[in-house]
Design a protein around this motif. Structure first.
Motif, PDB file in Angstrom:
ATOM      1  N   THR A 140      31.638  37.302  47.772  1.00  0.00           N
ATOM      2  CA  THR A 140      32.652  36.349  48.186  1.00  0.00           C
ATOM      3  C   THR A 140      33.955  37.088  48.450  1.00  0.00           C
ATOM      4  O   THR A 140      33.994  38.322  48.475  1.00  0.00           O
ATOM      5  CB  THR A 140      32.825  35.271  47.097  1.00  0.00           C
ATOM      6  OG1 THR A 140      33.756  34.294  47.531  1.00  0.00           O
ATOM      7  CG2 THR A 140      33.288  35.874  45.791  1.00  0.00           C
ATOM      8  N   GLY A 141      35.032  36.364  48.653  1.00  0.00           N
ATOM      9  CA  GLY A 141      36.324  36.992  48.825  1.00  0.00           C
ATOM     10  C   GLY A 141      36.908  37.441  47.500  1.00  0.00           C
ATOM     11  O   GLY A 141      36.375  37.158  46.414  1.00  0.00           O
ATOM     12  N   VAL A 142      38.052  38.124  47.564  1.00  0.00           N
ATOM     13  CA  VAL A 142      38.641  38.718  46.372  1.00  0.00           C
ATOM     14  C   VAL A 142      39.157  37.655  45.411  1.00  0.00           C
ATOM     15  O   VAL A 142      39.004  37.793  44.191  1.00  0.00           O
ATOM     16  CB  VAL A 142      39.772  39.689  46.768  1.00  0.00           C
ATOM     17  CG1 VAL A 142      40.541  40.167  45.540  1.00  0.00           C
ATOM     18  CG2 VAL A 142      39.197  40.886  47.523  1.00  0.00           C
ATOM     19  N   VAL A 143      39.759  36.578  45.926  1.00  0.00           N
ATOM     20  CA  VAL A 143      40.321  35.556  45.034  1.00  0.00           C
ATOM     21  C   VAL A 143      39.252  34.937  44.138  1.00  0.00           C
ATOM     22  O   VAL A 143      39.395  34.934  42.908  1.00  0.00           O
ATOM     23  CB  VAL A 143      41.078  34.482  45.838  1.00  0.00           C
ATOM     24  CG1 VAL A 143      41.475  33.318  44.933  1.00  0.00           C
ATOM     25  CG2 VAL A 143      42.315  35.081  46.493  1.00  0.00           C
ATOM     26  N   PRO A 144      38.150  34.385  44.679  1.00  0.00           N
ATOM     27  CA  PRO A 144      37.136  33.816  43.788  1.00  0.00           C
ATOM     28  C   PRO A 144      36.426  34.867  42.933  1.00  0.00           C
ATOM     29  O   PRO A 144      36.012  34.570  41.810  1.00  0.00           O
ATOM     30  CB  PRO A 144      36.163  33.114  44.737  1.00  0.00           C
ATOM     31  CG  PRO A 144      36.447  33.653  46.086  1.00  0.00           C
ATOM     32  CD  PRO A 144      37.867  34.078  46.096  1.00  0.00           C
ATOM     33  N   LEU A 145      36.309  36.091  43.448  1.00  0.00           N
ATOM     34  CA  LEU A 145      35.677  37.151  42.648  1.00  0.00           C
ATOM     35  C   LEU A 145      36.558  37.505  41.460  1.00  0.00           C
ATOM     36  O   LEU A 145      36.067  37.672  40.333  1.00  0.00           O
ATOM     37  CB  LEU A 145      35.425  38.383  43.518  1.00  0.00           C
ATOM     38  CG  LEU A 145      34.711  39.559  42.837  1.00  0.00           C
ATOM     39  CD1 LEU A 145      33.359  39.139  42.265  1.00  0.00           C
ATOM     40  CD2 LEU A 145      34.539  40.720  43.821  1.00  0.00           C
ATOM     41  N   ARG A 146      37.872  37.605  41.679  1.00  0.00           N
ATOM     42  CA  ARG A 146      38.786  37.873  40.569  1.00  0.00           C
ATOM     43  C   ARG A 146      38.736  36.748  39.534  1.00  0.00           C
ATOM     44  O   ARG A 146      38.727  36.998  38.320  1.00  0.00           O
ATOM     45  CB  ARG A 146      40.211  38.024  41.098  1.00  0.00           C
ATOM     46  CG  ARG A 146      41.226  38.391  40.010  1.00  0.00           C
ATOM     47  CD  ARG A 146      42.643  38.381  40.536  1.00  0.00           C
ATOM     48  NE  ARG A 146      43.091  37.035  40.885  1.00  0.00           N
ATOM     49  CZ  ARG A 146      43.467  36.660  42.102  1.00  0.00           C
ATOM     50  NH1 ARG A 146      43.438  37.514  43.106  1.00  0.00           N
ATOM     51  NH2 ARG A 146      43.866  35.423  42.321  1.00  0.00           N
ATOM     52  N   GLU A 147      38.676  35.510  40.009  1.00  0.00           N
ATOM     53  CA  GLU A 147      38.603  34.373  39.086  1.00  0.00           C
ATOM     54  C   GLU A 147      37.317  34.408  38.269  1.00  0.00           C
ATOM     55  O   GLU A 147      37.321  34.083  37.070  1.00  0.00           O
ATOM     56  CB  GLU A 147      38.715  33.071  39.877  1.00  0.00           C
ATOM     57  CG  GLU A 147      40.101  32.861  40.481  1.00  0.00           C
ATOM     58  CD  GLU A 147      40.161  31.679  41.437  1.00  0.00           C
ATOM     59  OE1 GLU A 147      39.086  31.135  41.776  1.00  0.00           O
ATOM     60  OE2 GLU A 147      41.285  31.298  41.845  1.00  0.00           O
ATOM     61  N   ALA A 148      36.213  34.806  38.895  1.00  0.00           N
ATOM     62  CA  ALA A 148      34.945  34.917  38.162  1.00  0.00           C
ATOM     63  C   ALA A 148      35.023  36.013  37.109  1.00  0.00           C
ATOM     64  O   ALA A 148      34.528  35.855  35.981  1.00  0.00           O
ATOM     65  CB  ALA A 148      33.802  35.188  39.141  1.00  0.00           C
ATOM     66  N   TYR A 149      35.649  37.144  37.451  1.00  0.00           N
ATOM     67  CA  TYR A 149      35.854  38.211  36.471  1.00  0.00           C
ATOM     68  C   TYR A 149      36.701  37.716  35.301  1.00  0.00           C
ATOM     69  O   TYR A 149      36.432  38.044  34.135  1.00  0.00           O
ATOM     70  CB  TYR A 149      36.539  39.408  37.126  1.00  0.00           C
ATOM     71  CG  TYR A 149      35.610  40.523  37.554  1.00  0.00           C
ATOM     72  CD1 TYR A 149      35.095  41.426  36.626  1.00  0.00           C
ATOM     73  CD2 TYR A 149      35.264  40.685  38.887  1.00  0.00           C
ATOM     74  CE1 TYR A 149      34.253  42.458  37.019  1.00  0.00           C
ATOM     75  CE2 TYR A 149      34.427  41.713  39.297  1.00  0.00           C
ATOM     76  CZ  TYR A 149      33.923  42.597  38.358  1.00  0.00           C
ATOM     77  OH  TYR A 149      33.091  43.613  38.742  1.00  0.00           O
ATOM     78  N   GLU A 150      37.725  36.920  35.588  1.00  0.00           N
ATOM     79  CA  GLU A 150      38.590  36.411  34.525  1.00  0.00           C
ATOM     80  C   GLU A 150      37.831  35.480  33.587  1.00  0.00           C
ATOM     81  O   GLU A 150      38.022  35.521  32.364  1.00  0.00           O
ATOM     82  CB  GLU A 150      39.793  35.695  35.151  1.00  0.00           C
ATOM     83  CG  GLU A 150      40.777  36.654  35.808  1.00  0.00           C
ATOM     84  CD  GLU A 150      41.854  35.936  36.597  1.00  0.00           C
ATOM     85  OE1 GLU A 150      41.691  34.720  36.851  1.00  0.00           O
ATOM     86  OE2 GLU A 150      42.856  36.584  36.962  1.00  0.00           O
ATOM     87  N   VAL A 151      36.947  34.638  34.151  1.00  0.00           N
ATOM     88  CA  VAL A 151      36.121  33.766  33.318  1.00  0.00           C
ATOM     89  C   VAL A 151      35.213  34.603  32.424  1.00  0.00           C
ATOM     90  O   VAL A 151      35.067  34.327  31.219  1.00  0.00           O
ATOM     91  CB  VAL A 151      35.287  32.804  34.190  1.00  0.00           C
ATOM     92  CG1 VAL A 151      34.241  32.077  33.343  1.00  0.00           C
ATOM     93  CG2 VAL A 151      36.191  31.790  34.884  1.00  0.00           C
ATOM     94  N   LEU A 152      34.611  35.644  32.989  1.00  0.00           N
ATOM     95  CA  LEU A 152      33.709  36.483  32.199  1.00  0.00           C
ATOM     96  C   LEU A 152      34.480  37.222  31.107  1.00  0.00           C
ATOM     97  O   LEU A 152      33.985  37.364  29.978  1.00  0.00           O
ATOM     98  CB  LEU A 152      32.988  37.476  33.116  1.00  0.00           C
ATOM     99  CG  LEU A 152      31.849  38.265  32.467  1.00  0.00           C
ATOM    100  CD1 LEU A 152      30.753  37.330  31.941  1.00  0.00           C
ATOM    101  CD2 LEU A 152      31.253  39.269  33.461  1.00  0.00           C
TER     102      LEU A 152
ATOM    103  N   VAL B  61      39.019  43.786  40.161  1.00  0.00           N
ATOM    104  CA  VAL B  61      39.190  44.413  38.848  1.00  0.00           C
ATOM    105  C   VAL B  61      40.596  44.985  38.708  1.00  0.00           C
ATOM    106  O   VAL B  61      41.186  44.942  37.619  1.00  0.00           O
ATOM    107  CB  VAL B  61      38.115  45.496  38.630  1.00  0.00           C
ATOM    108  CG1 VAL B  61      38.374  46.266  37.332  1.00  0.00           C
ATOM    109  CG2 VAL B  61      36.722  44.877  38.610  1.00  0.00           C
ATOM    110  N   ASP B  62      41.146  45.496  39.796  1.00  0.00           N
ATOM    111  CA  ASP B  62      42.505  46.038  39.745  1.00  0.00           C
ATOM    112  C   ASP B  62      43.511  44.994  39.275  1.00  0.00           C
ATOM    113  O   ASP B  62      44.512  45.335  38.633  1.00  0.00           O
ATOM    114  CB  ASP B  62      42.893  46.554  41.137  1.00  0.00           C
ATOM    115  CG  ASP B  62      44.278  47.176  41.166  1.00  0.00           C
ATOM    116  OD1 ASP B  62      44.550  48.045  40.318  1.00  0.00           O
ATOM    117  OD2 ASP B  62      45.077  46.781  42.026  1.00  0.00           O
ATOM    118  N   ALA B  63      43.242  43.717  39.567  1.00  0.00           N
ATOM    119  CA  ALA B  63      44.173  42.636  39.203  1.00  0.00           C
ATOM    120  C   ALA B  63      44.018  42.155  37.768  1.00  0.00           C
ATOM    121  O   ALA B  63      44.826  41.351  37.299  1.00  0.00           O
ATOM    122  CB  ALA B  63      43.984  41.459  40.168  1.00  0.00           C
TER     123      ALA B  63
END
Length: 317
Positions: free
Chosen positions: A106-118, A158-160
């Motif tokens: 997906t794009g970076v925004v939803p991927l970053r949000e998924a990382y944050e949930v994990l 991940v950088d964010a």
């Protein structure tokens, strides 16, 4: 640090919980398995994740958030391509329950949000982003970028994240030649990161190491269970581990191409993730993307506007 210390493991010494995440999809998470096993032996808590090429809508896993799924040994998925599920089943064959957390492409925004949930669920304080190959170090003006869409989406996400530490580890030097990567440009990137103190050295994976034996067994087992789509990268690394050299083919998928299996393929190249992200010339343009299509379009737009593409260079040895 001194000569007797691995810079990579020195950097990980104070980590409590490490997430090893495949950056570019496919079998990238497998490239992190030797590190996974060694860190566990050192008493660390370690989890596995992967940006997945599997059609997650066809997987009966546990959805934790949009674009994030937990896959275990009993998760059903597509028969022809499901490396994460087959890896979990390989662990079960050894008597272990090890889930693999799958991120949707997906794009970076939803991927970053998924990382944050994990991160909220697992509590990891360190991420090691693992690339099967070395193209994650291409900054954007090289003649060939390899397959940057997934790698750079993971890098930006991940950088964010607010974490204790973030690292990049590459495995498979030479593999990306198949995708047009100039490895002289990779070595230039390593030198530039070294000037910043962001290069954490090379760690050799050797056949006699127990964690390497487990990695090789996992790769072979899963590739045999996925005969239509075995991993070119992972099988090339295994060939290098076993002492093969030159144009050695382990799968019909490489028929008609020329491979260069070599000892450098079976080495970890480690870097500070923040420094890798800062070198990328177009990473900031990806940070607000919502879809994988947007990521690809932004990269293409950057390439079309790039005033100078550095030409191919042979390594002069």
């Amino acid at each position: 640090m001194d000569l007797s210390t691995s810079p990579l493991f020195h950097r990980l010494a104070d980590a409590r919980h490490v997430l090893i995440a495949g950056a570019g999809g496919g079998f990238d998470v497998f490239s992190g398995l030797p590190l996974f096993f060694r860190l566990r032996e050192l008493g660390k808590q370690v989890s596995l994740a992967n940006l997945s090429f599997t059609r997650l809508e066809a997987v009966e896993g546990t959805v934790l958030a949009p674009g994030l799924m937990r896959v275990d040994a009993h998760t059903n998925g597509p028969e022809h391509y499901f490396p994460e599920g087959l890896l979990a089943r390989w662990f079960l064959s050894r008597g272990e329950q090890v889930p693999v957390y799958c991120f949707e492409r997906t794009g970076v925004v939803p991927l970053r949000e998924a990382y944050e949930v994990l991160r909220e669920r697992l509590g990891f304080d360190t991420v090691v982003l693992v690339d099967g190959g070395t193209d994650i170090l291409m900054r954007g003006d090289e003649v060939g970028l390899g397959t940057p869409e997934e790698d750079l989406s993971s890098l930006a996400a991940v950088d964010a994240l607010p974490l204790r530490d973030k690292l990049v580890v590459c495995l498979g030097f030479g593999v990306d030649f198949h995708h047009g990567v100039c490895h002289a440009h990779f070595l230039e990137s390593v030198s530039a990161l070294s000037q910043q103190g962001a290069y954490l050295g090379v760690t050799a994976l050797l056949e006699g190491m127990p964690e390497v034996a487990l990695y090789r067994d996992a790769v072979k087992d899963v590739c045999e269970r996925m005969p239509r789509a075995p991993s070119i990268v992972s099988l090339s690394v295994v060939s290098a581990l076993e002492g093969e050299y030159g144009d050695v083919h382990r799968t019909v998928r490489t028929k008609g191409s020329t491979l260069w299996i070599n000892p450098l393929m079976s080495m970890y190249w480690a870097f500070d993730l923040t420094a890798v992200a800062r070198r990328c010339l177009y990473l900031d343009s990806l940070r607000d993307t919502q879809t994988a299509w947007e990521v690809a379009d932004r990269i293409l737009s950057f390439r079309n506007q790039c005033q100078r593409i550095r030409p191919w260079k042979d390594i002069p040895v």
